[in-house]
Design an enzyme around this catalytic site. Sequence first.
Site, PDB file in Angstrom:
ATOM      1  CB  SER A 154      -0.858   0.011   1.274  1.00 56.71           C
ATOM      2  OG  SER A 154      -1.457   1.282   1.472  1.00 56.71           O
ATOM      3  CE1 TYR A 167      -4.709  -2.158   4.998  1.00 62.73           C
ATOM      4  CE2 TYR A 167      -3.503  -0.106   4.697  1.00 62.73           C
ATOM      5  CZ  TYR A 167      -4.176  -1.195   4.167  1.00 62.73           C
ATOM      6  OH  TYR A 167      -4.304  -1.308   2.796  1.00 62.73           O
TER       7      TYR A 167
HETATM    8  P1  NAD Z   1     -11.372  -5.983  -0.325  1.00 56.60           P
HETATM    9  O1  NAD Z   1     -11.928  -5.914   1.040  1.00 56.60           O
HETATM   10  O2  NAD Z   1     -12.309  -5.974  -1.482  1.00 56.60           O
HETATM   11  O3  NAD Z   1     -10.444  -7.275  -0.500  1.00 56.60           O
HETATM   12  C1  NAD Z   1      -9.786  -7.940   0.543  1.00 56.60           C
HETATM   13  C2  NAD Z   1      -9.993  -9.418   0.334  1.00 56.60           C
HETATM   14  O4  NAD Z   1      -9.241 -10.153   1.297  1.00 56.60           O
HETATM   15  C3  NAD Z   1     -11.461  -9.826   0.501  1.00 56.60           C
HETATM   16  O5  NAD Z   1     -11.870 -10.539  -0.661  1.00 56.60           O
HETATM   17  C4  NAD Z   1     -11.448 -10.725   1.721  1.00 56.60           C
HETATM   18  O6  NAD Z   1     -12.398 -11.774   1.644  1.00 56.60           O
HETATM   19  C5  NAD Z   1     -10.032 -11.267   1.683  1.00 56.60           C
HETATM   20  N1  NAD Z   1      -9.576 -11.776   2.974  1.00 56.60           N
HETATM   21  C6  NAD Z   1      -9.695 -11.173   4.193  1.00 56.60           C
HETATM   22  N2  NAD Z   1      -9.191 -11.978   5.150  1.00 56.60           N
HETATM   23  C7  NAD Z   1      -8.706 -13.080   4.505  1.00 56.60           C
HETATM   24  C8  NAD Z   1      -8.064 -14.268   4.950  1.00 56.60           C
HETATM   25  N3  NAD Z   1      -7.809 -14.479   6.263  1.00 56.60           N
HETATM   26  N4  NAD Z   1      -7.731 -15.203   4.035  1.00 56.60           N
HETATM   27  C9  NAD Z   1      -7.992 -15.009   2.715  1.00 56.60           C
HETATM   28  N5  NAD Z   1      -8.609 -13.900   2.248  1.00 56.60           N
HETATM   29  C10 NAD Z   1      -8.963 -12.964   3.142  1.00 56.60           C
HETATM   30  O7  NAD Z   1     -10.331  -4.793  -0.439  1.00 56.60           O
HETATM   31  P2  NAD Z   1      -9.224  -4.466  -1.538  1.00 56.60           P
HETATM   32  O8  NAD Z   1      -9.143  -3.013  -1.615  1.00 56.60           O
HETATM   33  O9  NAD Z   1      -9.454  -5.231  -2.770  1.00 56.60           O
HETATM   34  O10 NAD Z   1      -7.901  -4.975  -0.815  1.00 56.60           O
HETATM   35  C11 NAD Z   1      -7.004  -5.903  -1.387  1.00 56.60           C
HETATM   36  C12 NAD Z   1      -5.587  -5.617  -0.918  1.00 56.60           C
HETATM   37  O11 NAD Z   1      -5.193  -4.340  -1.441  1.00 56.60           O
HETATM   38  C13 NAD Z   1      -5.414  -5.530   0.603  1.00 56.60           C
HETATM   39  O12 NAD Z   1      -4.178  -6.134   0.974  1.00 56.60           O
HETATM   40  C14 NAD Z   1      -5.368  -4.032   0.850  1.00 56.60           C
HETATM   41  O13 NAD Z   1      -4.647  -3.712   2.011  1.00 56.60           O
HETATM   42  C15 NAD Z   1      -4.665  -3.569  -0.404  1.00 56.60           C
HETATM   43  N6  NAD Z   1      -4.841  -2.147  -0.706  1.00 56.60           N
HETATM   44  C16 NAD Z   1      -6.053  -1.641  -1.076  1.00 56.60           C
HETATM   45  C17 NAD Z   1      -6.164  -0.289  -1.369  1.00 56.60           C
HETATM   46  C18 NAD Z   1      -7.460   0.331  -1.815  1.00 56.60           C
HETATM   47  O14 NAD Z   1      -7.499   1.577  -1.968  1.00 56.60           O
HETATM   48  N7  NAD Z   1      -8.508  -0.397  -2.069  1.00 56.60           N
HETATM   49  C19 NAD Z   1      -5.055   0.538  -1.270  1.00 56.60           C
HETATM   50  C20 NAD Z   1      -3.836  -0.002  -0.877  1.00 56.60           C
HETATM   51  C21 NAD Z   1      -3.740  -1.351  -0.603  1.00 56.60           C
END
Ligand code: NAD
Length: 269
Positions: A154, A167
Amino acid sequence: MEKKLQNQVAIITGASSGIGAGVAKSLAASGATVVINHPVAATKAPADEVLNEVIAAGGQGITYQCDVSKESEVVTMFADVVKQFGTVDILVNNAGLQRDAPFDQMTLEQWNFVIGVNLTGQFLCAREAIKEYLRRGVDLTRSKAAGKIIHMSSVHEVIPWAGHANYAASKGGIMLMMKSIAQEYAHKKIRINSICPGAIQTPINRQAWDTPEAMDALLTLIPYKRIGQPEDIGNAAVWLASDDSDYVNGISLFVDGGMTLYPGFTTNG
Ligand code: NAD
């Protein structure tokens, strides 16, 4: 589209929604067989929907339930995938979540939960992937590398985030885990990198974009003046997984519309 990942098998964790779903679709469109990981029985239906979209677009894959914070489940997932498909070529360590609290009120449970999924989960999956890459070695019919790992970090691996210390600590931890293992296994032709998304429109940050006021406030943080989409990250993941990036190892690739450019200074000259 050129199939740059033909004959390769990719595990994408947390792929039933958001960025993981987008990455799974992009990798599948580039020819990879995708393992759409999801954590619990309740996430099977959305994972199946992602798989249906993959298949409708001409791709192939399976869904697989596994909580990445549980060692035995991760070990079994890798063993099952190797049994079914012969090996694994690409791991996208994407699963992640937030449990936000002011630091003085943060419970140990909130701290451990976030570190357990975001950091320990990435450790467990990366370890199993590396074992498989070491076992197989380079097979030039698949890729110039013995295997690739892409960690989903991130912008918060470098931008501090008040109210989200667990986080931000997990993402800062990913940065040095990634660089350490990239250094450790480069001579084995294993390539390990991170993608650092900025604000991507997914369920994790819905409150940051689901009203016009929230979106306006968010855009003040993004010089490129649009919120990112899962496909933006999918495109970056295809590049990092393919031989086009064969000389790229141990980097944090920021895909953030310039969020890390200190946007507060834009009109401050
Ligand atoms: P999201 O909530 O849609 O996706 C997260 C996914 O992780 C979900 O599908 C959830 O079911 C899964 N998950 C949670 N706990 C789990 C576990 N114990 N085992 C397996 N799967 C599990 O959110 P997102 O934005 O798609 O996030 C995906 C990644 O991207 C994360 O690591 C998040 O930190 C990172 N991220 C997102 C953003 C953003 O702006 N959306 C920015 C920076 C980083």
